[in-house]
Scaffold this motif. Structure first.
Motif, PDB file in Angstrom:
ATOM      1  N   ASP A 167       0.818  -1.207   0.000  1.00 51.24           N
ATOM      2  CA  ASP A 167       0.000   0.000   0.000  1.00 51.24           C
ATOM      3  C   ASP A 167       0.863   1.272   0.000  1.00 51.24           C
ATOM      4  O   ASP A 167       0.579   2.223   0.721  1.00 51.24           O
ATOM      5  CB  ASP A 167      -0.922  -0.018   1.234  1.00 51.24           C
ATOM      6  N   GLY A 168       1.932   1.234  -0.765  1.00 49.66           N
ATOM      7  CA  GLY A 168       2.742   2.439  -0.943  1.00 49.66           C
ATOM      8  C   GLY A 168       3.819   2.659   0.104  1.00 49.66           C
ATOM      9  O   GLY A 168       4.568   3.627   0.026  1.00 49.66           O
ATOM     10  N   GLU A 169       3.914   1.807   1.116  1.00 53.76           N
ATOM     11  CA  GLU A 169       5.010   1.996   2.078  1.00 53.76           C
ATOM     12  C   GLU A 169       5.758   0.689   2.300  1.00 53.76           C
ATOM     13  O   GLU A 169       5.210  -0.388   2.114  1.00 53.76           O
ATOM     14  CB  GLU A 169       4.485   2.559   3.407  1.00 53.76           C
ATOM     15  N   PRO A 170       7.012   0.808   2.682  1.00 52.54           N
ATOM     16  CA  PRO A 170       7.781  -0.422   2.878  1.00 52.54           C
ATOM     17  C   PRO A 170       7.280  -1.196   4.083  1.00 52.54           C
ATOM     18  O   PRO A 170       6.968  -0.619   5.121  1.00 52.54           O
ATOM     19  CB  PRO A 170       9.210   0.064   3.104  1.00 52.54           C
ATOM     20  N   LEU A 171       7.167  -2.504   3.914  1.00 52.96           N
ATOM     21  CA  LEU A 171       6.757  -3.384   5.023  1.00 52.96           C
ATOM     22  C   LEU A 171       7.978  -3.876   5.783  1.00 52.96           C
ATOM     23  O   LEU A 171       8.007  -3.875   7.011  1.00 52.96           O
ATOM     24  CB  LEU A 171       5.997  -4.586   4.452  1.00 52.96           C
ATOM     25  N   THR A 172       8.978  -4.265   5.035  1.00 52.63           N
ATOM     26  CA  THR A 172      10.139  -4.913   5.647  1.00 52.63           C
ATOM     27  C   THR A 172      11.157  -3.910   6.161  1.00 52.63           C
ATOM     28  O   THR A 172      12.107  -4.293   6.835  1.00 52.63           O
ATOM     29  CB  THR A 172      10.836  -5.808   4.601  1.00 52.63           C
ATOM     30  N   HIS A 173      10.962  -2.641   5.818  1.00 43.84           N
ATOM     31  CA  HIS A 173      11.919  -1.612   6.204  1.00 43.84           C
ATOM     32  C   HIS A 173      11.184  -0.383   6.698  1.00 43.84           C
ATOM     33  O   HIS A 173       9.998  -0.209   6.455  1.00 43.84           O
ATOM     34  CB  HIS A 173      12.802  -1.224   5.005  1.00 43.84           C
ATOM     35  N   GLU A 174      11.903   0.475   7.390  1.00 46.24           N
ATOM     36  CA  GLU A 174      11.335   1.765   7.769  1.00 46.24           C
ATOM     37  C   GLU A 174      12.433   2.817   7.757  1.00 46.24           C
ATOM     38  O   GLU A 174      13.616   2.499   7.849  1.00 46.24           O
ATOM     39  CB  GLU A 174      10.676   1.686   9.148  1.00 46.24           C
ATOM     40  N   GLN A 175      11.997   4.067   7.644  1.00 45.25           N
ATOM     41  CA  GLN A 175      12.945   5.175   7.672  1.00 45.25           C
ATOM     42  C   GLN A 175      13.427   5.360   9.093  1.00 45.25           C
ATOM     43  O   GLN A 175      12.624   5.491  10.013  1.00 45.25           O
ATOM     44  CB  GLN A 175      12.246   6.469   7.215  1.00 45.25           C
ATOM     45  N   ARG A 176      14.735   5.320   9.268  1.00 45.49           N
ATOM     46  CA  ARG A 176      15.268   5.655  10.588  1.00 45.49           C
ATOM     47  C   ARG A 176      16.494   6.517  10.371  1.00 45.49           C
ATOM     48  O   ARG A 176      17.415   6.115   9.675  1.00 45.49           O
ATOM     49  CB  ARG A 176      15.609   4.384  11.385  1.00 45.49           C
ATOM     50  N   ASN A 177      16.495   7.707  10.950  1.00 44.91           N
ATOM     51  CA  ASN A 177      17.579   8.671  10.760  1.00 44.91           C
ATOM     52  C   ASN A 177      17.860   8.876   9.271  1.00 44.91           C
ATOM     53  O   ASN A 177      18.998   8.916   8.833  1.00 44.91           O
ATOM     54  CB  ASN A 177      18.866   8.203  11.457  1.00 44.91           C
ATOM     55  N   ALA A 195      16.038   1.212   7.265  1.00 41.39           N
ATOM     56  CA  ALA A 195      16.569   0.201   8.171  1.00 41.39           C
ATOM     57  C   ALA A 195      15.558  -0.941   8.251  1.00 41.39           C
ATOM     58  O   ALA A 195      14.375  -0.734   7.958  1.00 41.39           O
ATOM     59  CB  ALA A 195      16.789   0.809   9.549  1.00 41.39           C
ATOM     60  N   PRO A 196      15.977  -2.122   8.626  1.00 40.16           N
ATOM     61  CA  PRO A 196      15.022  -3.232   8.796  1.00 40.16           C
ATOM     62  C   PRO A 196      13.911  -2.818   9.772  1.00 40.16           C
ATOM     63  O   PRO A 196      14.176  -2.148  10.766  1.00 40.16           O
ATOM     64  CB  PRO A 196      15.883  -4.354   9.385  1.00 40.16           C
ATOM     65  N   ALA A 197      12.692  -3.191   9.438  1.00 40.67           N
ATOM     66  CA  ALA A 197      11.535  -2.737  10.214  1.00 40.67           C
ATOM     67  C   ALA A 197      11.593  -3.239  11.654  1.00 40.67           C
ATOM     68  O   ALA A 197      11.944  -4.382  11.909  1.00 40.67           O
ATOM     69  CB  ALA A 197      10.255  -3.232   9.552  1.00 40.67           C
ATOM     70  N   GLY A 198      11.261  -2.359  12.575  1.00 43.79           N
ATOM     71  CA  GLY A 198      11.126  -2.754  13.982  1.00 43.79           C
ATOM     72  C   GLY A 198       9.728  -3.301  14.240  1.00 43.79           C
ATOM     73  O   GLY A 198       8.862  -3.266  13.362  1.00 43.79           O
ATOM     74  N   ASP A 199       9.510  -3.782  15.440  1.00 46.34           N
ATOM     75  CA  ASP A 199       8.234  -4.420  15.771  1.00 46.34           C
ATOM     76  C   ASP A 199       7.033  -3.491  15.602  1.00 46.34           C
ATOM     77  O   ASP A 199       5.983  -3.903  15.111  1.00 46.34           O
ATOM     78  CB  ASP A 199       8.265  -4.956  17.213  1.00 46.34           C
ATOM     79  N   ARG A 200       7.199  -2.239  16.022  1.00 41.94           N
ATOM     80  CA  ARG A 200       6.064  -1.308  15.925  1.00 41.94           C
ATOM     81  C   ARG A 200       5.656  -1.077  14.488  1.00 41.94           C
ATOM     82  O   ARG A 200       4.473  -1.085  14.145  1.00 41.94           O
ATOM     83  CB  ARG A 200       6.435   0.036  16.570  1.00 41.94           C
ATOM     84  N   HIS A 201       6.684  -0.883  13.646  1.00 41.51           N
ATOM     85  CA  HIS A 201       6.408  -0.660  12.235  1.00 41.51           C
ATOM     86  C   HIS A 201       5.746  -1.905  11.628  1.00 41.51           C
ATOM     87  O   HIS A 201       4.736  -1.808  10.925  1.00 41.51           O
ATOM     88  CB  HIS A 201       7.711  -0.324  11.503  1.00 41.51           C
ATOM     89  N   LEU A 202       6.304  -3.047  11.940  1.00 47.71           N
ATOM     90  CA  LEU A 202       5.735  -4.299  11.421  1.00 47.71           C
ATOM     91  C   LEU A 202       4.279  -4.435  11.825  1.00 47.71           C
ATOM     92  O   LEU A 202       3.420  -4.772  11.019  1.00 47.71           O
ATOM     93  CB  LEU A 202       6.511  -5.505  11.961  1.00 47.71           C
TER      94      LEU A 202
END
Ligand SMILES: Nc1ncnc2c1ncn2[C@@H]1O[C@H](COP(=O)(O)OP(=O)(O)O)[C@@H](O)[C@H]1O
Ligand SMILES: [Mg+2]
Lengths: 259, 222
Positions: A66-76, A80-87
């Protein structure tokens, strides 16, 4: 955003030890598209769904939902590999139905469908019950609300499992050989529910199946997996009637021979 | 001199009764600790990262492979040399609890591992939190089937309570022995203690069975 795919696998590689199960997979699935995955056993079909459901971590690449990364997230400012909250947040857009149902055996059909809406979405008991009852009605089990899984047939269990996943209002539904564990005479009732879902709901559906007839009739696109890659994909008519890949031809003739 | 003298039975009864209270209290408190701590051990073992999980496994193994009596001595006699003074009662029950927590954690672990992997996967797919998954999905399926195993350790701990005598806690058996020594008559007091242990064990295993039956029904696991 509207023409971005609902699901995108971008160069996704999955390995178990030295075994490469998926090899730089690229696959886009449009919103509301129905895609079937077929292929020989061990070709990586289940793994595709499990990675999308975040039951498995990927080794390389990115999965987008849906337009955003599932396995990754923006950090700094970096991916970066997605953390639990993002997942947890992104995973909420995805629902899954399993080959072996995986119903909670200590809960009634209704409670199975209410648990996550109450504890995850924060619905009140009444709201969750209304939602669960409506969905159980939709899958034809209005009279089985108070039954425990052990009291249900395989087909009924799988329909409860579908209702349970839908109760979370996902945008994407994953089906992993959901009729493979059923007695032949119970397959139809589950497929009928899936047909109904496709027709009445705005759902992106990705299904691994051995029901070639159903894949042909139901899907917009069929992907043939072989050795962790998509060997061939296309509209069902093309893929089933006029496959281009030799492996696809071999697979289809083997499957059709087996009946 | 009679082999069996009811006079001594009467004399010993109130004296032993106080020991029996101590024994039952120690068992109940100690086992409450073992049940809770054992579950914590088992969950850490399952949910911790590779390092934490390994450390937990080693700790459990260590506790299980040294004698209970040594552990009691260690806490009660060695502790004070380092300025750690723990009252006998707390040391005794604490060590009983921790010792049996190690055993119970293995029982819980068997129960947790017997829960189908698909239950975890469905919980993830439904986005349940880890806490909710443990509390509402996994443990209600993991614990009822292992109640008999836990119950065995309940009775095992009960039978280990005489070890408390080693740190001057007057539990049942110690009192029976003292009574015998004071009166130069052992048979009545020791026999009565034996009967008490037997009756308690029988009652306890009946209770364990009932709890197991009730839990399995409550969660529709049979
Ligand atoms: N947890 C695992 N550990 C090691 N190998 C695995 C694991 N899961 C799947 N595999 C291997 O990955 C390959 C693809 O599996 P899968 O995606 O289940 O295939 P399919 O669903 O197409 O039959 C198979 O060779 C399988 O043995
Ligand atoms: Mg599979």
């Amino acid at each position: 955003m509207s023409d971005a795919p609902m699901v995108r696998f971008e160069n996704v590689t999955k390995r178990y030890g030295s075994l490469t199960v998926l090899d730089e997979l690229n696959l886009d699935i449009a919103a509301n598209e129905k895609v079937s995955i077929i292929g020989p056993s061990g070709s990586g079909k289940t793994t595709v769904l499990r990675m999308l459901m975040t039951l498995e971590r990927i080794n390389e690449g990115v999965i987008w939902v849906d337009g955003e990364p599932l396995t990754h997230e923006q950090r700094n400012g970096r991916m970066a590999p997605a953390g639990d909250r993002h997942l947890r947040r992104v995973r909420g857009k995805i629902g899954m139905v399993f080959q072996h149902f995986n119903l909670f055996p200590h809960m009634t059909a209704l409670a199975n469908c209410m648990e996550a809406p109450v504890s995850v979405l924060g619905l009140s008991k009444q709201e969750a019950e209304a939602r669960a009852a409506e969905l159980l009605d939709m899958v034809g089990l209005a009279d089985k609300k108070g039954h425990y899984p052990i009291q249900l047939s395989g087909g009924q269990k799988q329909r409860v499992a579908i209702a349970r996943a839908l109760a979370m209002r996902p945008k994407v539904m994953l089906f992993d050989e959901v009729t493979s564990a059923l007695d032949p005479e119970l397959v139809g009732e589950v497929l009928n529910v899936i047909r109904k879902l496709g027709a009445e709901h705005n759902l992106t559906m990705l299904m691994v199946t051995h029901q070639m007839g159903f894949a042909r009739e139901f899907s917009d696109r069929v992907c043939f997996f072989y050795g962790g890659r998509i060997a061939e994909q296309g509209p069902p008519d093309k893929l089933f009637n006029d496959p281009e890949n030799e492996r696809t031809r071999q697979f289809l003739s083997a499957v059709l021979e087996a009946g | 001199m009679n082999i069996w003298d009811w006079f001594y039975v009467q004399e010993a009864l109130p004296y032993l009764y106080r020991g029996a209270v101590v024994t039952v209290q120690a068992t109940l408190l100690g086992f409450a600790i073992a049940l809770v701590l054992g579950l914590v051990f088992a969950i850490i073992r399952h949910a911790g990262g590779p390092l934490v999980s390994r450390a937990m496994a080693e700790t459990v193994e260590f506790i299980r492979s040294t004698p209970l009596l040594l552990q009691v001595f260690f806490v009660y006699f060695v502790g004070p040399q380092f300025g750690i003074v723990i009252p006998a009662w707390i040391a005794g029950i604490g060590v009983l609890g921790i010792h049996y927590a190690a055993y119970c954690s293995e029982v819980y672990r068997a129960g947790i591992e017997a829960v189908d992997e698909g239950q975890w996967e469905a919980s993830t797919a439904l986005n349940l939190s880890p806490l909710r998954t443990w509390r509402v999905i996994i443990l209600p399926q993991a614990i009822p089937p292992v109640v008999p195993g836990l119950g065995n350790y309940f009775i095992g701990m009960f039978k280990d309570t005489p070890i408390l005598a080693a740190i001057a806690i007057l539990e049942m058996l110690q009192r029976a022995k003292n009574f015998g020594a004071e009166n130069y008559r052992y048979i009545e007091a020791i026999t009565m203690a034996g009967i008490f242990y037997l009756v308690f064990s029988l009652v306890a295993s009946a209770i364990v069975q009932a709890v197991g039956y009730w839990l399995n029904r409550r969660y529709h696991l049979t």
